[in-house]
Write a protein that holds these residues in place. Structure first.
Motif, PDB file in Angstrom:
ATOM      1  N   SER A  24       0.817  -1.294  -0.063  1.00 24.24           N
ATOM      2  CA  SER A  24       0.213   0.057   0.011  1.00 24.24           C
ATOM      3  C   SER A  24       0.790   1.268  -0.055  1.00 24.24           C
ATOM      4  CB  SER A  24      -0.741  -0.040   1.112  1.00 24.24           C
ATOM      5  OG  SER A  24      -0.212   0.207   2.398  1.00 24.24           O
ATOM      6  N   VAL A  25       0.406   2.576  -0.275  1.00 27.26           N
ATOM      7  CA  VAL A  25       1.146   3.498  -0.113  1.00 27.26           C
ATOM      8  C   VAL A  25       1.828   3.885   1.171  1.00 27.26           C
ATOM      9  CG1 VAL A  25       0.782   6.061  -0.348  1.00 27.26           C
ATOM     10  CG2 VAL A  25      -0.334   4.679  -1.929  1.00 27.26           C
ATOM     11  N   GLN A  26       0.986   3.726   2.340  1.00 28.36           N
ATOM     12  CA  GLN A  26       1.659   3.575   3.422  1.00 28.36           C
ATOM     13  C   GLN A  26       2.587   2.857   3.800  1.00 28.36           C
ATOM     14  OE1 GLN A  26       1.084   6.356   5.919  1.00 28.36           O
ATOM     15  NE2 GLN A  26       2.959   5.382   6.586  1.00 28.36           N
ATOM     16  N   ASP A  27       2.635   1.629   3.317  1.00 31.28           N
ATOM     17  CA  ASP A  27       3.658   0.725   3.550  1.00 31.28           C
ATOM     18  C   ASP A  27       4.713   0.912   2.713  1.00 31.28           C
ATOM     19  OD1 ASP A  27       2.407  -1.015   5.265  1.00 31.28           O
ATOM     20  OD2 ASP A  27       1.672  -2.424   3.761  1.00 31.28           O
ATOM     21  N   ILE A  28       4.743   1.649   1.569  1.00 31.42           N
ATOM     22  CA  ILE A  28       5.800   1.908   0.832  1.00 31.42           C
ATOM     23  C   ILE A  28       6.492   2.964   1.447  1.00 31.42           C
ATOM     24  CG2 ILE A  28       4.989   3.546  -0.966  1.00 31.42           C
ATOM     25  CD1 ILE A  28       7.344   0.394  -1.603  1.00 31.42           C
ATOM     26  N   VAL A  29       5.907   4.151   1.875  1.00 31.13           N
ATOM     27  CA  VAL A  29       6.320   5.131   2.457  1.00 31.13           C
ATOM     28  C   VAL A  29       7.133   4.620   3.841  1.00 31.13           C
ATOM     29  CG1 VAL A  29       6.033   7.208   3.936  1.00 31.13           C
ATOM     30  CG2 VAL A  29       4.762   6.721   1.831  1.00 31.13           C
ATOM     31  N   SER A  30       6.666   3.692   4.556  1.00 29.60           N
ATOM     32  CA  SER A  30       7.279   3.186   5.572  1.00 29.60           C
ATOM     33  C   SER A  30       8.590   2.315   5.407  1.00 29.60           C
ATOM     34  CB  SER A  30       6.345   2.199   6.568  1.00 29.60           C
ATOM     35  OG  SER A  30       5.403   2.957   7.113  1.00 29.60           O
ATOM     36  N   PHE A  31       8.512   1.676   4.192  1.00 31.62           N
ATOM     37  CA  PHE A  31       9.516   0.845   3.759  1.00 31.62           C
ATOM     38  C   PHE A  31      10.651   1.646   3.484  1.00 31.62           C
ATOM     39  CE2 PHE A  31      11.798  -0.728  -0.057  1.00 31.62           C
ATOM     40  CZ  PHE A  31      12.379  -2.251   0.394  1.00 31.62           C
ATOM     41  N   LYS A  32      10.461   3.016   2.685  1.00 31.16           N
ATOM     42  CA  LYS A  32      11.640   3.934   2.246  1.00 31.16           C
ATOM     43  C   LYS A  32      12.201   4.348   3.580  1.00 31.16           C
ATOM     44  CE  LYS A  32      13.441   7.816   0.581  1.00 31.16           C
ATOM     45  NZ  LYS A  32      13.746   8.932   1.268  1.00 31.16           N
ATOM     46  N   SER A  33      11.403   4.677   4.425  1.00 31.47           N
ATOM     47  CA  SER A  33      11.845   5.196   5.570  1.00 31.47           C
ATOM     48  C   SER A  33      12.447   4.481   6.673  1.00 31.47           C
ATOM     49  CB  SER A  33      10.727   6.222   6.278  1.00 31.47           C
ATOM     50  OG  SER A  33       9.732   5.302   7.024  1.00 31.47           O
ATOM     51  N   GLY A  34      12.367   3.369   6.500  1.00 33.75           N
ATOM     52  CA  GLY A  34      12.822   2.123   7.485  1.00 33.75           C
ATOM     53  C   GLY A  34      12.162   1.857   8.598  1.00 33.75           C
ATOM     54  N   THR A  35      10.945   2.136   8.622  1.00 28.61           N
ATOM     55  CA  THR A  35      10.073   1.594   9.784  1.00 28.61           C
ATOM     56  C   THR A  35       8.886   0.542   9.496  1.00 28.61           C
ATOM     57  OG1 THR A  35       8.452   3.467   9.075  1.00 28.61           O
ATOM     58  CG2 THR A  35      10.289   4.083  10.665  1.00 28.61           C
ATOM     59  N   LEU A  36       9.222  -0.038   8.392  1.00 29.83           N
ATOM     60  CA  LEU A  36       8.051  -1.214   8.012  1.00 29.83           C
ATOM     61  C   LEU A  36       8.434  -2.610   8.787  1.00 29.83           C
ATOM     62  CD1 LEU A  36       5.627  -1.899   6.366  1.00 29.83           C
ATOM     63  CD2 LEU A  36       7.297  -2.687   4.739  1.00 29.83           C
ATOM     64  N   ALA A  37       9.516  -2.778   9.056  1.00 28.99           N
ATOM     65  CA  ALA A  37       9.948  -4.056   9.546  1.00 28.99           C
ATOM     66  C   ALA A  37      11.275  -3.904  10.485  1.00 28.99           C
ATOM     67  CB  ALA A  37      10.463  -5.146   8.552  1.00 28.99           C
ATOM     68  N   THR A  38      11.431  -4.666  11.450  1.00 33.36           N
ATOM     69  CA  THR A  38      12.565  -4.781  12.624  1.00 33.36           C
ATOM     70  C   THR A  38      13.799  -4.834  11.745  1.00 33.36           C
ATOM     71  OG1 THR A  38      11.107  -5.798  14.103  1.00 33.36           O
ATOM     72  CG2 THR A  38      13.385  -5.868  14.502  1.00 33.36           C
ATOM     73  N   ASN A  39      14.941  -4.111  11.938  1.00 34.25           N
ATOM     74  CA  ASN A  39      16.038  -4.051  11.383  1.00 34.25           C
ATOM     75  C   ASN A  39      16.166  -3.820   9.954  1.00 34.25           C
ATOM     76  OD1 ASN A  39      17.246  -5.044  13.699  1.00 34.25           O
ATOM     77  ND2 ASN A  39      16.697  -7.128  13.301  1.00 34.25           N
ATOM     78  N   SER A  40      14.974  -2.974   9.438  1.00 35.88           N
ATOM     79  CA  SER A  40      14.907  -2.691   7.933  1.00 35.88           C
ATOM     80  C   SER A  40      15.640  -1.331   7.815  1.00 35.88           C
ATOM     81  CB  SER A  40      13.494  -2.429   7.566  1.00 35.88           C
ATOM     82  OG  SER A  40      13.559  -2.007   6.413  1.00 35.88           O
ATOM     83  N   PRO A  41      16.759  -1.101   7.012  1.00 41.11           N
ATOM     84  CA  PRO A  41      17.252   0.377   7.219  1.00 41.11           C
ATOM     85  C   PRO A  41      16.659   1.222   6.375  1.00 41.11           C
ATOM     86  CG  PRO A  41      18.383  -1.193   5.586  1.00 41.11           C
ATOM     87  CD  PRO A  41      17.359  -2.036   6.292  1.00 41.11           C
ATOM     88  N   ALA A  42      16.549   2.612   6.505  1.00 44.80           N
ATOM     89  CA  ALA A  42      16.021   3.724   5.600  1.00 44.80           C
ATOM     90  C   ALA A  42      16.735   3.716   4.420  1.00 44.80           C
ATOM     91  CB  ALA A  42      16.221   5.016   6.354  1.00 44.80           C
ATOM     92  N   ILE A  43      16.313   4.163   3.307  1.00 42.84           N
ATOM     93  CA  ILE A  43      16.695   4.177   2.094  1.00 42.84           C
ATOM     94  C   ILE A  43      16.900   5.553   1.702  1.00 42.84           C
ATOM     95  CG2 ILE A  43      16.512   3.888  -0.408  1.00 42.84           C
ATOM     96  CD1 ILE A  43      14.774   1.127   0.554  1.00 42.84           C
ATOM     97  N   ASN A  44      18.221   6.057   1.865  1.00 47.17           N
ATOM     98  CA  ASN A  44      18.444   7.627   1.734  1.00 47.17           C
ATOM     99  C   ASN A  44      20.027   7.763   1.066  1.00 47.17           C
ATOM    100  OD1 ASN A  44      18.891  10.430   1.878  1.00 47.17           O
ATOM    101  ND2 ASN A  44      19.761  10.094   4.015  1.00 47.17           N
ATOM    102  N   SER A  45      20.043   8.338  -0.318  1.00 49.29           N
ATOM    103  CA  SER A  45      20.968   8.465  -1.306  1.00 49.29           C
ATOM    104  C   SER A  45      20.576   9.330  -2.350  1.00 49.29           C
ATOM    105  CB  SER A  45      21.509   7.198  -1.710  1.00 49.29           C
ATOM    106  OG  SER A  45      22.519   7.280  -2.771  1.00 49.29           O
ATOM    107  N   SER A  46      21.358  10.143  -2.799  1.00 43.67           N
ATOM    108  CA  SER A  46      21.117  11.048  -4.277  1.00 43.67           C
ATOM    109  C   SER A  46      21.581  10.075  -5.286  1.00 43.67           C
ATOM    110  CB  SER A  46      22.034  12.241  -3.995  1.00 43.67           C
ATOM    111  OG  SER A  46      23.452  11.934  -4.308  1.00 43.67           O
TER     112      SER A  46
END
Length: 531
Positions: free
Chosen positions: A297-319
């Protein structure tokens, strides 16, 4: 100075100004599972037919083949493919007499499909006839839109998208199946049988054949023994460090990483994505088009990108990367069925198309450069409100727009740094940096004096002036668009004595018109308006 010892006419070639050659920006690398081919060896390809010869055909749940096909279809002209070792992964299998039938790719997904052998006529319930038909089927009772596994979600969506209806197999039975593929007109399970199935089926591969006519199966025969493949993508990625001329990266099989239970392993997927981004940042020449997990879902993909969707899931941040959501549906040209895939393949095709027709400084998005003509639909229809959540988080939407079709409707990187918000800006700097790095090798070991400074400044200024004239830099004049400083002010004696030559360059990039605001006011007629 040459000493001339006799009278005459002598020829001297005087070196002219060296030009800065722009590097290629549209050669992509695709890393992941393929049907065959050398393992962990980057291989240059210039067509889809070249891919088929080297790495095999379309395979369900193995996304590299689909991505490469779409890349060429949408405008790409050259790419490298690196086949990842599946490790302990195994394809599900069964036998029909002495003929071996395998799933098209390793993984547990193959344990959910069956093969059916029937007569090649309407008398399928009678004794075998010389001509037989092979069908790839799936038990309708196992197909559910509420499935939690990635393979289950893909199969349920495949059935719905292609309008399949369950049928009884055999025709007198009570159990029903969805028919995924049908191949008819065979008389023997021979080399011709294997070639036809292997080149046209996205679900099956025929192994050893016994040359006999297989018996009718009655009830479809399931494939078993499929095992998920190991995540060997990092080793395959590392091989790209030795390849020159690459500029784009896709690792579509990150979207297929699952747990032992078949559920999307989002923590491993995010970690793998960061491994790819780290490679791009190290090389400073690659830009990564990221494929997110499917079915989110939209909310899940935002959480996935920010690193809050799953335990030990890193945020995704790079240019050095951009993420495109959701998945898309394309047409398999061999059997005219719609197939769900991550978006990196067609997106990179539009990157290559835009680079060739406009330039790397143009965002590969919008109703012109972002139009993906080979995409038949998107996995999830997004609204403006949905994109209000995606855009600020650096997730680029793929949307279906009335009158325009399916288009890339986002132009942002996944970076939190506002200097590098836009894909076109980061890729412009990659282009300039790599062009200068490649073309200024001649400067190394030259005398570090005013003559060298002048030559370097002249060559770089000429290159950037051309870029500005093409529309790649912002400014009414070249002086407003860029500056180049290479003189005594940034190369004092102290740095020259240590062997350093500093060249300071400033660029004014062109930013995309992301928000077009049309301001309209009501004009009130005054007493002197003539009305």
């Amino acid at each position: 100075m040459v000493n001339y010892l006799h009278p005459g006419v002598f020829i001297q070639e005087v070196p002219s100004a060296r030009s800065i050659q722009g590097v290629s920006t549209s050669v992509a690398a695709f890393v992941g599972l393929t049907e065959k081919g050398p393992t962990n060896v980057p291989t240059l390809l210039t067509s889809w037919n070249a891919y088929v010869r080297q790495f095999g055909s379309f395979a369900w749940s193995s996304f590299v083949s689909w991505a490469v096909y779409e890349f060429f279809l949408e405008g790409g002209t050259a790419c490298y493919v690196v086949r990842s070792d599946p490790g302990n992964g195994k394809a599900a299998t069964t036998t029909l007499g002495g003929t071996q039938i395998n799933a098209a790719s390793p993984g547990t997904w193959g344990n959910g499909i069956c093969v059916s052998i029937t007569n090649g006529s309407s008398t399928s319930g009678t004794a075998p006839t010389p001509v037989f038909t092979l069908q790839v089927v799936v038990d309708s009772s196992t197909v559910s839109t509420s499935s939690t596994t990635l393979s289950g979600q893909m199969m349920a969506n495949f059935v719905i998208q292609n309008g399949l209806t369950p049928v009884a197999i055999p025709s007198t039975g009570t159990k029903t199946y969805y028919v995924l593929e049908t191949f008819s007109g065979f008389t023997l399970a021979n080399a011709s049988f294997a070639d036809r199935i292997n080149s046209n089926s996205m679900f099956l591969r025929v192994g050893a054949v016994d040359g006999a006519r297989p018996s009718n199966t009655g009830s479809p025969k399931p494939l078993t023994g499929g095992v998920g493949w190991d995540n060997t993508l990092p080793a395959a990625l590392n091989t790209l460090k030795t390849v020159q001329g690459l500029s784009l990266l896709a690792v579509p099989d990150t979207a297929g990483l699952v747990t032992g239970a078949g559920i999307s392993d989002t923590a491993t997927q995010a970690a793998q994505i960061n491994t790819g981004l780290q490679l791009c940042e190290t090389l400073q020449s690659l830009f990564y088009v990221i494929d997110p997990p499917g079915g989110m879902s939209v909310q899940d993909i935002v959480s996935f990108k920010s690193g809050t969707l799953a335990t030990n899931s890193p945020a995704i941040n790079s240019s050095y990367g951009a993420m495109y959501y959701p998945w898309v549906w394309i047409t398999n040209p061999l059997v005219n069925l719609r197939v769900p895939i991550p978006a990196s393949g067609p997106v990179l095709g539009r990157y290559a198309h835009t680079d060739g027709n406009v330039g790397v400084f143009k965002s590969p998005a919008g109703v012109n450069d972002g139009a993906m003509l080979s995409v038949v639909s998107v996995a999830q229809t997004l609204s403006d409100s949905d994109q209000d959540q995606l855009n600020p988080n650096g997730i680029d939407a793929v949307r279906n727009l009335i009158n325009y079709g399916n288009v890339i409707w986002g132009a942002r990187t996944v970076s939190q740094d506002t200097q590098w918000t836009y894909v076109s800006v980061r890729r412009l700097f990659i282009y300039v940096e790599q062009s200068l790095k490649n073309s200024l090798q001649w400067v190394v070991f030259e005398s570090n004096d005013q003559a060298l400074w002048s030559s370097v400044s002249r060559d770089i200024s000429a290159f950037l002036t051309t870029l500005w004239q093409q529309g790649g830099l912002f400014g009414a004049s070249a002086a407003e668009a860029f500056f180049v400083i290479c003189d005594a002010s940034n190369n004092p004696a102290a740095t020259r004595s240590q062997g350093y030559l500093y060249i300071d360059i400033g660029l004014a990039p062109v930013y995309p018109a992301e928000f077009v605001v049309i301001r309209i006011s009501q004009k009130t007629a005054g007493p002197d308006s003539g009305n």
